[in-house]
Enzyme design. Structure first.
Site, short mmCIF file in Angstrom:
data_model
loop_
_atom_site.label_atom_id
_atom_site.label_comp_id
_atom_site.label_asym_id
_atom_site.label_seq_id
_atom_site.Cartn_x
_atom_site.Cartn_y
_atom_site.Cartn_z
N GLU A 142 -5.11 -8.27 -0.46
CA GLU A 142 -5.53 -8.14 0.96
C GLU A 142 -6.94 -8.11 0.50
O GLU A 142 -7.64 -7.12 -0.27
CB GLU A 142 -5.21 -6.93 1.60
CG GLU A 142 -3.93 -7.24 2.32
CD GLU A 142 -3.58 -5.73 3.31
OE1 GLU A 142 -4.57 -5.42 3.74
OE2 GLU A 142 -2.32 -5.60 3.44
N GLU B 208 0.96 -1.19 -0.19
CA GLU B 208 0.08 0.10 0.13
C GLU B 208 0.67 1.50 -0.06
O GLU B 208 0.82 2.12 0.80
CB GLU B 208 -0.97 0.02 1.21
CG GLU B 208 -1.84 -1.11 1.09
CD GLU B 208 -3.18 -1.26 2.28
OE1 GLU B 208 -2.84 -0.45 2.99
OE2 GLU B 208 -4.09 -2.20 2.06
#
Length: 531
Positions: A305, A159
């Protein structure tokens, strides 16, 4: 409205890949050194068939991989990493390697995120970073063999569009990817490398990449219906364009399509929005089309995720609706991705520190004490499906096992009254409990024909009373903490889905025709030795 399907055991089917079992998440590498983590991994591997595990913190200081000596030269130590990887491989799962975060002695900033102080900043020296990547990858090849390491995946960072995880510009991440993929491919061209591992999808692509130094994404606060907008993955198009311009390989594209989004508006204020219940499938279609039209149409897609929300303190994760959402989203996403990685398999998970209670809303499908949650059964039941899809409708699918010819069907009741993904329950259990009480029973009718006469069929039911450990915990007075004896009972309750066996008739016909309650999941599986 009835969920109705008819399938014949001899009908033509299409190939069904169990992408839901490809990968599962965990918190950080150092947690993999614990006995409980390892026990839970074996449990989910055996029950749900997971093939890869991804986690943060591979290079964190508690793994002792990298430090600089008094002379400023790197000192490398791979013993802790070896311990975790050895045990994973012994359990039958492979690493989905997340290359991150920076070791402390190579980090521009330290302790930027999580309770354990991940160093979420670019390395101070990309050359030394590349040397670290080269050294550890060569070590893995020497220890496990080239063929084994070729079967792994290497994802660059986590991320990087979010400030705590990457305190740098988008261009710095692209440069980090460039040196990482170059270092790995120099060892062997068949090592599989990808990114950008970004979070999340944003409406109309706003702040998805057009602003070089925007580390958070934004939504349009005045939009009346966010679900009607065109949600796009953050940075992905720009990442692929950058890699193409530099002739860099991309073996897979990764990002994180959580259906519940915390996004910054233009003034630094956060906004929560729970998207429609089909948001995951819509996002995967968008991503699939983007990749197919890119210079990398053969790149795999890995959603590394995913959960109903990105909060490790969302009580929805402990409740039945989390399982129903898992089954719904995965069945609706068949054919769109190579993996949809549930975050995470265990509550041995410390991004925000330890959970204060047994059921604290952690990501895991198993509590810290080893109690299975309903989401565990969602994946266990998905794993019981065959490798050929015979027929599918909204709410159910029937499959066939190619080797045995036996059939398996999976159905769920996601109530029409809930049009969104399961709403988060962050300040207590009340929202989760209210949502669980929503909806009315629905008729499920599944007819299977062409079975062997009098063949045995097992019916498993997951609902508010069966396989729902938190209900058993409430029934015993919600002890905190439970005694050793109570913990044993909770584990048994967590495993105890409803189960009964029926027989096909003399013509090889089996019929399930019953009302099922809201949020329930039903698995119908023909015993493989009776077909």
């Amino acid at each position: 409205m009835t969920i109705s399907l008819h399938a014949d055991a001899h009908a033509t089917g299409t190939e069904l890949t169990h992408f839901w079992s490809a990968c599962v998440g965990a918190g950080r590498a150092a947690e993999g050194l614990r006995a409980g983590w390892q026990e839970h991994l074996r449990l989910v591997r055996d029950a749900a068939g997971f093939r890869y595990v991804r986690f943060h913190g591979l290079f964190h200081d508690d793994m002792f991989v990298y430090r600089k000596g008094a002379d400023g030269q790197p000192i490398l130590n791979f013993q802790y990493v070896d311990d975790v990887f050895d045990r994973m491989l012994q359990a039958g799962v492979r690493p989905f390697v997340e290359l991150g975060f920076s070791p402390g002695d190579l980090a521009r900033e330290k302790a930027t995120t999580f309770w354990w102080g991940a160093h979420g900043s670019p390395p101070t020296d990309l050359g030394q970073w590349a040397e670290l990547i080269t050294a550890i990858a060569e070590h893995w090849v020497h220890r496990y063999g080239l063929d084994e390491v070729r079967s792994w995946y290497f994802e660059v960072w986590n991320e990087p569009n979010l400030n705590p995880f990457f305190r740098g510009a988008r261009s710095e991440y692209f440069d980090l990817y460039a040196v990482s993929v170059t270092a790995l491919k120099a060892i062997d061209a068949q090592l599989r490398v990808g990114g950008p591992a970004t979070s999340n999808f944003v409406p109309d692509g706003r702040f998805a990449g057009e602003h070089e130094d925007t580390s958070q994404h934004a939504v349009v606060a005045e939009a009346k219906d966010l679900d009607s907008l065109d949600w796009q993955p953050v940075w992905v198009a720009d990442f692929l364009e950058f890699c193409h311009s530099r002739s860099l390989p991309v073996d897979f594209v990764s990002c994180h399509p959580y259906p519940t989004d915390w996004a910054l508006d233009g003034h630094g204020n956060t906004q929560q929005h729970t998207r429609a219940s089909d948001a995951t499938t819509r996002d995967l279609r968008t991503l699939r089309a983007l990749v197919d039209a890119s210079p990398y149409p053969d790149a795999e897609i890995h959603l590394t995720e995913w959960n109903s929300s990105p909060s490790p303190r969302d009580h929805t994760h402990d409740h039945l609706q989390a399982a129903t959402f898992v089954v719904k989203a995965n069945l609706e996403s068949i054919g769109l991705t190579e993996s949809l990685c549930y975050w995470a398999f265990t509550d041995v998970f410390e991004e925000g520190g330890a959970g204060d209670t047994v059921f604290h809303g952690g990501f895991g499908m198993i509590t810290y004490q080893g109690v299975p949650k309903p989401s565990f059964h969602a994946y266990r039941m998905l794993n019981q499906l065959g490798d050929e899809l015979l027929i599918q409708t909204e709410g159910a699918a029937v499959t066939r096992h190619r080797a045995s010819g036996s059939l398996s069907a999976l159905a769920y009741h996601y109530p029409a009254e809930v049009t969104q993904a399961p709403p988060g329950s962050f300040d207590g259990r009340s929202v989760a409990q209210d949502v669980l009480a929503t909806g009315s029973p629905r008729r499920l009718r599944i007819e299977l024909t062409g079975l062997s006469p009098r063949s045995s069929v097992t019916i498993e039911t997951l609902d508010a009373e069966q396989g729902n450990a938190i209900a058993a915990w409430h029934a015993m007075g919600a002890p905190e903490p439970p005694t050793r004896e109570q913990t044993v009972l909770l584990r048994k309750a967590g495993h105890a889905v409803g189960q009964r066996v029926q027989l096909a008739d003399d013509e090889g016909r089996f019929l399930f025709d019953e009302e099922i309650p809201s949020w329930s999941v039903v698995l119908i599986r023909q015993d493989r030795d009776t077909q």
